[in-house]
Design an enzyme around this catalytic site. Structure first.
Site, PDB file in Angstrom:
ATOM      1  N   ASP A 240     -33.963  23.435 -13.355  1.00  0.00           N
ATOM      2  CA  ASP A 240     -34.389  24.120 -14.570  1.00  0.00           C
ATOM      3  C   ASP A 240     -33.424  23.813 -15.709  1.00  0.00           C
ATOM      4  OD1 ASP A 240     -35.675  26.043 -16.135  1.00  0.00           O
ATOM      5  OD2 ASP A 240     -34.466  27.686 -15.335  1.00  0.00           O
TER       6      ASP A 240
ATOM      7  N   GLY B  90     -37.932  21.694 -20.288  1.00  0.00           N
ATOM      8  CA  GLY B  90     -38.157  22.129 -21.657  1.00  0.00           C
ATOM      9  C   GLY B  90     -37.077  22.916 -22.343  1.00  0.00           C
TER      10      GLY B  90
ATOM     11  N   ASP C 114     -41.189  30.173 -20.859  1.00  0.00           N
ATOM     12  CA  ASP C 114     -41.434  31.210 -19.841  1.00  0.00           C
ATOM     13  C   ASP C 114     -42.614  32.135 -20.151  1.00  0.00           C
ATOM     14  OD1 ASP C 114     -38.919  30.166 -19.477  1.00  0.00           O
ATOM     15  OD2 ASP C 114     -38.036  32.053 -18.839  1.00  0.00           O
TER      16      ASP C 114
HETATM   17  C1  GAL Z   1     -35.570  29.933 -17.315  1.00  0.00           C
HETATM   18  C2  GAL Z   1     -36.810  29.573 -16.519  1.00  0.00           C
HETATM   19  C3  GAL Z   1     -37.255  30.799 -15.753  1.00  0.00           C
HETATM   20  C4  GAL Z   1     -36.121  31.271 -14.862  1.00  0.00           C
HETATM   21  C5  GAL Z   1     -34.852  31.495 -15.672  1.00  0.00           C
HETATM   22  C6  GAL Z   1     -33.656  31.794 -14.795  1.00  0.00           C
HETATM   23  O1  GAL Z   1     -35.122  28.801 -17.969  1.00  0.00           O
HETATM   24  O2  GAL Z   1     -37.817  29.125 -17.370  1.00  0.00           O
HETATM   25  O3  GAL Z   1     -38.417  30.494 -14.997  1.00  0.00           O
HETATM   26  O4  GAL Z   1     -35.911  30.302 -13.864  1.00  0.00           O
HETATM   27  O5  GAL Z   1     -34.541  30.358 -16.449  1.00  0.00           O
HETATM   28  O6  GAL Z   1     -32.495  31.930 -15.528  1.00  0.00           O
END
Ligand code: GAL
Length: 363
Positions: free
Chosen positions: A126, A156, A183
């Protein structure tokens, strides 16, 4: 198909007891029988690195360790997923002050080997800040372990997003799935935002490589009609079905939505096509079609995004079926509603809902 901790448990609520209870619920609720298999830990499972540079699980959240948790999950015939980032900190480390959240950049080989040694089957990688080029490094490190590890990426961060039509990475050669938008949260407007972001990305999807409009929010606050519509659209978009709710406390309606075999069959169809909009017969009304395996077979979503109920018609010419008779089955009603000739109309489709059909031309 699986479950991930983030939507319901966030950073602080994740621990071994929660994850084990989800694995148990996969069995007792029928989720496993419906096809869900991955039990995934999101951000905040870790506590930095040990003196040898190896990732450590948080001892207070995971006192038995990740290897033991993997064994528990495998013992139920399920698979386990974990989370990391192509940066020096995890996303909660960057944006949420979770200082124990360290990233994998520069440690890809060690971390991939650690995951493989624990028995990990799935990695969510991520990106919050960091470089896009790091995704291929982890792909190669995972491959080098010799253990099949499904690779889900989020290229992204805060945007702009990286989609098959707009990315310097050739996404299908990098990962098994990739996020196409920021998200999700449990609101109807958010479900719509992600559907719209995914709408034009259908050419990038196919067996083994999928657009990911993010995890499901069914059971997290949407009403039952909206939850069913959300699930219907993820099904017709061939999106990964990663649930994000507390599986131990599902209402009957939530469970019925998430385990509907005929709807899941649309999502999992082996042809692997992502459905797309083929007509907009009125303001906020859409007809979506997904080519399915089998001769002249389509899944069709009659999608009412409007605030009032409306009748919606699909014409065979819009979905590439020959004129003439076709069988029509309403999947949520579990009822054959055809045969119908040339078109089919669903009357009074409620606001924020989907009538999901399977249509097969009869020779
Ligand atoms: C975001 C991601 C979420 C979750 C979160 C955890 O970047 O889009 O789905 O994983 O980080 O910190």
């Amino acid at each position: 198909m699986g479950w991930n901790s983030w939507n319901a448990y966030g950073c602080n609520g994740l621990n071994e007891t929660v994850v084990k209870s989800m694995a148990d619920a996969f069995i007792t609720t029928g989720m496993k029988d419906a096809g869900y298999q991955y039990v995934n830990l999101d951000d905040c499972w870790m506590d930095g690195r040990d003196s040898a540079g190896k990732l450590k699980a948080s001892a207070s959240k995971f006192p038995s360790g990740i290897g033991a948790l993997a064994e528990y999950i495998h013992g139920k015939g399920l698979k386990i997923g974990i989370y990391e980032t192509p940066n020096t900190k995890t996303c909660a480390g960057i944006y949420g002050g979770y200082t124990a959240g360290v990233g994998s950049v520069g440690h890809e080989t060690t971390d991939a080997q650690t995951f493989a040694s624990w028995g990990i089957d799935y990695l969510k990688y991520d990106k919050c800040q960091g470089q896009l080029s790091a995704f291929a490094v982890m792909r190669d490190a995972l491959k080098a372990t010799g253990r099949p590890i499904f690779y889900s990426i989020n290229p992204g961060d805060q945007g702009p997003f990286c989609t098959p039509t707009n990315c310097s990475l050739n996404l299908p050669t990098i990962a098994n799935m990739w996020r196409i938008g920021f998200d999700i949260s449990a609101k109807w407007s958010e479900v719509i935002r992600l559907i719209d972001a995914n709408k034009d990305q259908y050419s990038g999807a196919g067996p083994g490589h999928w657009n990911d409009p993010d995890m499901l929010e069914v059971g997290n606050g949407l009403n039952d009609t909206e939850g069913r519509a959300h699930f219907s659209m993820w099904a017709i978009m061939a999106a990964p079905l990663i649930t994000g709710n507390d599986l131990t406390k599902m209402t009957a309606a939530t469970k019925a939505t998430l385990t509907n075999a005929e709807v899941i069959a649309v999502n999992q169809d082996p042809l692997g096509k992502q459905g797309r909009v083929v007509a907009t017969p009125g303001t906020n009304l859409e007809v979506w079609s997904k080519e399915m395996s089998g001769t002249n077979t389509r899944a069709v979503a009659l999608f009412n995004r409007d605030s009032a109920s409306a009748s919606i018609t699909v014409q065979w010419s819009q979905i590439g079926l020959p004129a003439g008779a076709a069988s029509v089955r309403d999947l949520w009603a579990a009822k054959d509603v055809g045969p119908s000739t040339g078109s089919y109309t669903a009357a009074n489709v409620p606001s924020h809902s989907v009538v999901l059909l399977k249509i097969v031309s009869t020779p």
